[in-house]
Every structure is written in structure tokens, then in C-alpha cells.
Design an enzyme around this catalytic site. Sequence first.
Site, PDB file in Angstrom:
ATOM      1  N   ASP A 293       0.827  -1.586   0.483  1.00 22.02           N
ATOM      2  CA  ASP A 293      -0.302  -0.339  -0.278  1.00 22.02           C
ATOM      3  C   ASP A 293       0.746   1.456  -0.158  1.00 22.02           C
ATOM      4  OD1 ASP A 293      -3.138   1.275   0.448  1.00 22.02           O
ATOM      5  OD2 ASP A 293      -1.502   1.758   2.178  1.00 22.02           O
ATOM      6  N   GLU A 327       1.330  -0.470  -5.049  1.00 18.14           N
ATOM      7  CA  GLU A 327       0.122   0.506  -5.308  1.00 18.14           C
ATOM      8  C   GLU A 327       0.999   2.247  -5.376  1.00 18.14           C
ATOM      9  OE1 GLU A 327      -2.984   2.745  -3.512  1.00 18.14           O
ATOM     10  OE2 GLU A 327      -1.289   2.760  -2.452  1.00 18.14           O
TER      11      GLU A 327
END
Length: 699
Positions: A293, A327
Site C-alpha cells: 500500500d 500501489e
Amino acid sequence: MIHRTIFIALGATLFLSGCSEPQPDQSDIAAAAPVTKQLNFPAIYNDYLHRDIRDDIFYFVMPDRFYNANPENDNGAKDLEISQGGYVIDSKWGFHGGDIAGVEAKLDYLKGLGVSAIWMTPILRNKAIQWGGYAHHGYWIVDFTQIDPHFGSNQDLQNLINAAHKKGIKIFFDIITNHTADVIRFEECHTPDGSFKDDETCQYKSMAQVAKGDKYTPFIPKGQDQVKVPAWLNDPKYYNNQGDSFWEGESAVNGDFVGLDDLNTRDPDVITGMIEIYKNIISEFKPDGFRIDTVKHVDMVFWEQFSPAILDHAKSLGIPNFHIFGEVYSGDPVVLSNYTTTGKMPSVLDFGFQQAAADVFYRKKSPQAVAQLYENDDYYNDQDSQADLLMNFLGNHDMGRSGFFIEDALKDIDEAEKLQRSILSHAFMYTSRGVPVIYYGDEQGFTGDGGDVGAREDMFASLVEEYNDNNLLGTDASTAEQNFDPSHPIYQALQDLAQLRMDHPTLRYGVTFNRYFDKRRNAFAISRVDKSEQVEYLIAFNAGNEQQIITVDATSKGYSSLHGSDTFRVDKGKVEIVLPALSYSVLKADTPIMQTALLELDFAGTETQQDRIRFNYVIEQLVDIPVPMFEVTTEFVDAQGHSQKVASDNTPPYTAIVTQSLYQQLQPQSIRVTMSDWQGNTMSQTFSLSQHEQGVTSN
């Protein structure tokens, strides 16, 4: 349940196959029983441990919103207050009860869809309730050693992994290194109990301010000083403590995400600590990979050490193909590729792919966006990464669903066209280079209300009014009822595409060539060619509402139709494909491509692009070769004659793109450029470099 669009779905199938048969009477179709298909999985789909990531089809799922197999854990921890509560099933913000056991319960549903890898949102123990809502998403971690009790136990996770592996399905964890839950407070803007004094924010203080002594005084409210695990995470010295990010400049790396405690990822102790946390996770659970993330909000020095250490550890435990993808929320290939090159990540989520697909299939923009997407692959093709490892997707839990983008961009189209555009864009994802990622619920026609919680509907029967009034594509159902229907037209279309992809390795490994693009038309064509088979797969799409005819140079005297529209002809060295509105065609050449002799290559100089240097090469004779099977490799040669490979390119226009930092590190005096064909023949040339200017020194 009864689908109002059984007629639409079957009509679309006839339409896509290019058949000229009259469509059946609607009353006959309505009476027909839905058919549940069985997929034929090649042997590699039983071997999760050694299967290449490019063989996989991913399913991205938020466990809380997927399936509730154990209602006893709906309220989370029984003895840890920080991880209790938040079960508000009629609010789109609350916990809804889905869990890890629920994912395990639906493995056959996912296997039937053709899924071979499951990526779950974070499942480690969270601070359940904090300013900003409830941690149904899992991104507010306080304990990096336990599974969040809302989702189950460590044993539940191990049970899921074991069950999935028995079915040949990989399990990927969504992990966080940027921040922990919101625990740390600042005396300048919080009261002793942790609440805000005035504004519900702490204005960001820059590095320059901090250097001058203008800094926050961090503290931890009483009773919360030992809530994080491992214990070192409770010490404010490991955090930036500079206030809230405003998403620009240095604040994007050093600021708190709406209060989330932002780790100082430049600190060697933080780097070492986070590496140990995730090494331990791998040792305990043996997952198959990580999705990471908020990658671009972490210091680059962290990634340069983290990814190699994690991959090495996984290999030491007998996980040879452990995969990592990050990401990086950007559609710019320069930004994205910085993390696969300098950051040493194997892959990232391809936001550039998502943008191009949405522009072409939902917003009716020029397919030139797709041509540019593939030309930009050169940014990823350095010495240890490649574009076909990128993760392709059409929507997600942050930005929204593909169904929403269709409805938002094309408000006045009918339901049949909405359904067809969804299927068409998924077909593009399955036949493109890269790894396809299905966002949970898209196979059931979910549309959502936009991004964030608007795109996090329940697959089980929902009590959220904002979800239940949504129009679902391809069905009369709503989210007020359970949606695990294998007869849904999108589910079945994805089954067909999965089988196509599994049956033809070229669609997983093949080099991608741009074949036909015209900015004035909505149709385009690409080719995929595997280096070993050397047979062309010609794939054409029509994203427009009128029939299109595409004509390209043939690489074979004959082709066979594999999928989609089958109206085409081969004549006088040309292949002509007739594409009805909103259709696609997958053709396979009957014979391998004839290899062309090696050609003369010239160095056309360099150009600087942001933090990159592009080396451009020219091959005049390429204009007459429809699918050139060459690879151009670039090596830097220093003053002592030492050489190092820095890039390779399989498709024209041939280039090498390297970072400025690598150029400065290696200080090349010349470049050695080697052209090789797919039969193993090679030809090298060396060109001198003088302030990035060219001059041939030897042949």
C-alpha cells in the site's frame, strides 16, 4: 433469481462470435435454464508454488464485504478494547461481518471464475474505530503479528491458505509500511485526552521548519502507550511527527494521512524493523506474495532495501516465485517505473492501463491512448524488471468500479450497451500484456456510487440503502440479496476469457506489438507473439457503436478464429477483420512468422525526460516488417571497459530508458548496442558518448 438481461447476454455472445444466425425469440430464452460452465485448468494451475505470476488471474477482495461465514467475530476482539466494535451493518462506513472464513467458503466460486490468485485487503489487527470512521478496510494497523479479530484468527488465515493451495490458488497479503493507526498526538493541536483543540487537523510542518526548531511535541494519550505490536512501534521517535499531509511535495512522504501515524521510512531502524515484521509474516503463514500500500508515500531508500530482502527471505523458505507489486497511485509511467527500477520492486499496479482502458472503452476517447500505453513499456524494461509483470485492473476500492465509470461517462446508453462495454474492457484486460486483476463484485455487475466506500458493496445481502438502490449491470438483482451467481453474464464472459488465456500461453507471455491505431476511429489492433512459438495472435477491438473494418499486413497465409467476432479474410498479404459495434476478435496465425535477417541500427542520440535519459535507435528497414522479431539490448561501458546491461527492448521504436542516477553511478563512456533475432543471431555495435551525443566508434 431471474436475470432481465439473459436476452442481452446471449445476444452479446452471438454478436461477439460474429454469427449471422437470427437471434432466438426472447420468450424461448427466458425459459432456458442458466448453464454453469466448468473450466479446464492446465496442469500448471495445480502447482501454485512454481507457477509464474504471468499465468495468474487475480481476484481483489475486501473480506469484510465478501462473505460472513462466522457471525461470532462480527464485533471483533472480546478483550482488546482498541480492536472492538464498529459493526454497523447498515452504514457503508462500518464493519459488515465478512471474514477470512468467508473467503475460504467461496473458493469454489472463485475457482469456477478462473481465479488462480486472491489478493485481500489488509487483515492484521487494527484500531477498529478512530476519527474518520471504522477500519473495515484494514489499513489502520496496531498489531503486525495478529489477524484482526473482526476477520478471524491466525489459524483461520492458515486454514484459508492451506485450502486455497490445495486448489492451486495463491494468496496475497495487502501490507502497509507507510504508517500505523492514529495513536500519536501533538501538544500543539490536541488536548491530553487526544481530542483536537480547535481545527480537526494539524497543519503540516516542513522539513525546513523542523530544522529551525519549529516542530510538534508528540505524546501518546494515557492508556495507549503500549497498544502497538511490535513494541518499538510505540516510540514516537520512529515517526515523522510533522502533522497532516496535504498530498503535495514533501508532505506526501512525511505527512500523516488524515492523522495516521507516519513512519520515518528513512530511519535505518524503521527499515530494519519493517523488514523483520514482514519476514516473520512470511515465515508464519507462507503467503505467495505481497501487494504494498501507499508506495509513493514511502522514502525510496526504504524500497531499495525492503523488496530484495523480502524476496530473498521467501526464497530461503522454499517460495521461489514470491511476488511483490506496489500501489503507486499515478498513471504516469515515469513515476510508476521509478519503483520497479530504482525501488527494485518486481511490479506495480498499472494505473496507466486503467486510465487508457477507461478512456477508450468508457469515455469514447481515441485508442491512441492504448498505443501510447504500450510504447511507454520501455520505462519498465531495465536490467531486472519488465512490463509484462505489471498488474492490470479496471477499478478498485479507492477510485471506484468499472461499472461506475461506464454509468458516469455514458449516462444515456441502454443496459445492453453498459453490459457489453464491461465485457469488452475485461476482454482487453485478459488479452493485454500484464496480469489481470478482477475487483470483487465486478463479475456480478456491481457499479457502486463512486470511489472509496462508494465502491465497497457487500456480496452477501446488504442492509446499506446507498448500495441497494444501485443499478447492477446484467441482472435484475440488487445488493440487497446475495450475489454469487455463476450464471451472471459477466461471470460467464470472464470464465470464457480465463479459459482462452489458460489455453494459449502467448496471451500470458507474448510480446505486444502495436498493429493498427487511427486516432479518428474507435477500433485498434495489437499482436501478441511468444518468443518460442513465434506465431502471431492478432487481437482487434471496436469500442465504437458502428461496425469497423481493420486491415493489417498478414504474417501468415491463414488465420483461425479463437474467440469473439470470427468474420475476417486473408487476401494478397493482408488480413481484414470485420468488427461489429462493441466487439473484439482474437485470431491465431496458422504458421510461424518468417524471421527477418538482422538489420543495421543507428544511434539517434539521447533526450532527457524528467529524471530519465532516453537513448533512441533508428532502423530504417523496419517500415516493411509488420511484426519484427528483434531484441535490442543496451549496455553501458565505462572508461575501464567494464560493461553492464541497463535495458532491453523487444518492440519498435527501439529505445533504452535509464535513470539519471544510474547514468551518474556507472558513468558510461560508450554504449554497446546488441541486436538479436529470436533465433539467437546477434550483431553488436559500440557508440561513444559525449554529453549524450552520439558517434560510431566501432562495428
